[in-house]
Design an enzyme around this catalytic site. Sequence first.
Site, PDB file in Angstrom:
ATOM      1  N   THR A  21      34.383  31.275  82.250  1.00 52.73           N
ATOM      2  CA  THR A  21      33.797  31.984  80.970  1.00 52.73           C
ATOM      3  C   THR A  21      34.248  31.357  79.835  1.00 52.73           C
ATOM      4  O   THR A  21      35.476  31.041  79.777  1.00 52.73           O
ATOM      5  CB  THR A  21      34.174  33.415  81.228  1.00 52.73           C
ATOM      6  OG1 THR A  21      33.881  34.096  82.498  1.00 52.73           O
ATOM      7  CG2 THR A  21      33.753  34.219  80.128  1.00 52.73           C
ATOM      8  N   ARG A  49      25.587  40.696  91.761  1.00 52.57           N
ATOM      9  CA  ARG A  49      26.615  41.076  91.100  1.00 52.57           C
ATOM     10  C   ARG A  49      26.838  41.099  89.816  1.00 52.57           C
ATOM     11  O   ARG A  49      26.045  40.065  89.320  1.00 52.57           O
ATOM     12  CB  ARG A  49      27.809  39.966  91.770  1.00 52.57           C
ATOM     13  CG  ARG A  49      29.079  40.126  91.014  1.00 52.57           C
ATOM     14  CD  ARG A  49      29.948  39.022  91.489  1.00 52.57           C
ATOM     15  NE  ARG A  49      31.350  39.383  90.940  1.00 52.57           N
ATOM     16  CZ  ARG A  49      31.705  38.465  89.837  1.00 52.57           C
ATOM     17  NH1 ARG A  49      30.811  37.662  88.896  1.00 52.57           N
ATOM     18  NH2 ARG A  49      32.655  38.976  89.174  1.00 52.57           N
ATOM     19  N   VAL A  50      27.339  42.058  89.001  1.00 51.73           N
ATOM     20  CA  VAL A  50      27.379  41.849  87.738  1.00 51.73           C
ATOM     21  C   VAL A  50      28.894  41.621  87.362  1.00 51.73           C
ATOM     22  O   VAL A  50      30.000  42.618  87.943  1.00 51.73           O
ATOM     23  CB  VAL A  50      27.078  43.071  86.808  1.00 51.73           C
ATOM     24  CG1 VAL A  50      27.196  43.039  85.560  1.00 51.73           C
ATOM     25  CG2 VAL A  50      25.536  43.436  87.164  1.00 51.73           C
ATOM     26  N   GLY A  51      29.501  40.622  86.761  1.00 49.23           N
ATOM     27  CA  GLY A  51      30.699  40.483  86.543  1.00 49.23           C
ATOM     28  C   GLY A  51      31.334  41.277  85.173  1.00 49.23           C
ATOM     29  O   GLY A  51      30.615  42.078  84.555  1.00 49.23           O
ATOM     30  N   ASP A  52      32.321  40.750  84.566  1.00 50.36           N
ATOM     31  CA  ASP A  52      32.922  41.624  83.586  1.00 50.36           C
ATOM     32  C   ASP A  52      32.408  41.140  82.152  1.00 50.36           C
ATOM     33  O   ASP A  52      32.293  41.891  81.266  1.00 50.36           O
ATOM     34  CB  ASP A  52      34.370  41.570  83.577  1.00 50.36           C
ATOM     35  CG  ASP A  52      34.841  39.807  83.256  1.00 50.36           C
ATOM     36  OD1 ASP A  52      34.304  39.268  84.208  1.00 50.36           O
ATOM     37  OD2 ASP A  52      35.625  39.675  82.536  1.00 50.36           O
ATOM     38  N   GLY A  73      38.209  35.043  84.363  1.00 51.44           N
ATOM     39  CA  GLY A  73      38.687  35.067  85.604  1.00 51.44           C
ATOM     40  C   GLY A  73      38.114  36.192  86.383  1.00 51.44           C
ATOM     41  O   GLY A  73      36.856  36.570  86.165  1.00 51.44           O
ATOM     42  N   GLY A  75      36.223  39.080  87.491  1.00 53.81           N
ATOM     43  CA  GLY A  75      35.787  39.965  86.773  1.00 53.81           C
ATOM     44  C   GLY A  75      35.916  41.464  87.385  1.00 53.81           C
ATOM     45  O   GLY A  75      36.170  42.212  86.646  1.00 53.81           O
TER      46      GLY A  75
HETATM   47  N1  ASP Z   1      34.800  36.426  84.629  1.00 48.62           N
HETATM   48  C1  ASP Z   1      33.611  35.903  85.299  1.00 48.62           C
HETATM   49  C2  ASP Z   1      33.045  36.747  86.242  1.00 48.62           C
HETATM   50  O1  ASP Z   1      33.791  37.560  86.858  1.00 48.62           O
HETATM   51  C3  ASP Z   1      34.010  34.724  85.971  1.00 48.62           C
HETATM   52  C4  ASP Z   1      34.567  33.632  85.325  1.00 48.62           C
HETATM   53  O2  ASP Z   1      35.603  33.727  84.372  1.00 48.62           O
HETATM   54  O3  ASP Z   1      34.334  32.373  85.339  1.00 48.62           O
HETATM   55  O4  ASP Z   1      31.900  36.866  86.587  1.00 48.62           O
END
Ligand code: ASP
Length: 159
Positions: A21, A49-52, A73, A75
Amino acid sequence: MGSLVEKSKYSPEINAENYDTIGMLCLDTYGNLSGSCTTSGLAYKMRGRVGDSPIIGSGLFVDNEVGAATATGLGEAVIKTVGSLLIVELMRNGWSPQKACEEAINRILSKHIGKPDFQVGFIAINVAGEKGAYSIHNGFSYTYFKSGKAINISSASAY
Ligand code: ASP
């Protein structure tokens, strides 16, 4: 007739090396804050999936009167603690960006038994321009850009 229950072998894997990210926080010369957060999500993520990152309050939160925070990180761990909002609310209550980032990581750790095998990192800035960063594992760094100069800074970490 087969079982109607299908088991998923989904186990998101995100460690200190494979998160990507890009979170950006800006404070301009007029004292206005802004932020952005972009990601490819997790490698091999479950469809849908939906991340943070796209969830305001989790992967990113900006309050122009207080400060801003963003996350990278795993999510799922960030969403469960609404990490970026937590950091901004702590700053609203007088916490420094650094202490607020540490508390957000500690909140994740307090809900996990043992040393996590996943990574989460936060960065934060307040309206005074003070900054902070903290991660679960060693190896998280961020770039601080000011007056035409970019400095890469290694974040402190819990492990
Ligand atoms: N935060 C992102 C997610 O969980 C992943 C990443 O930081 O690469 O989708």
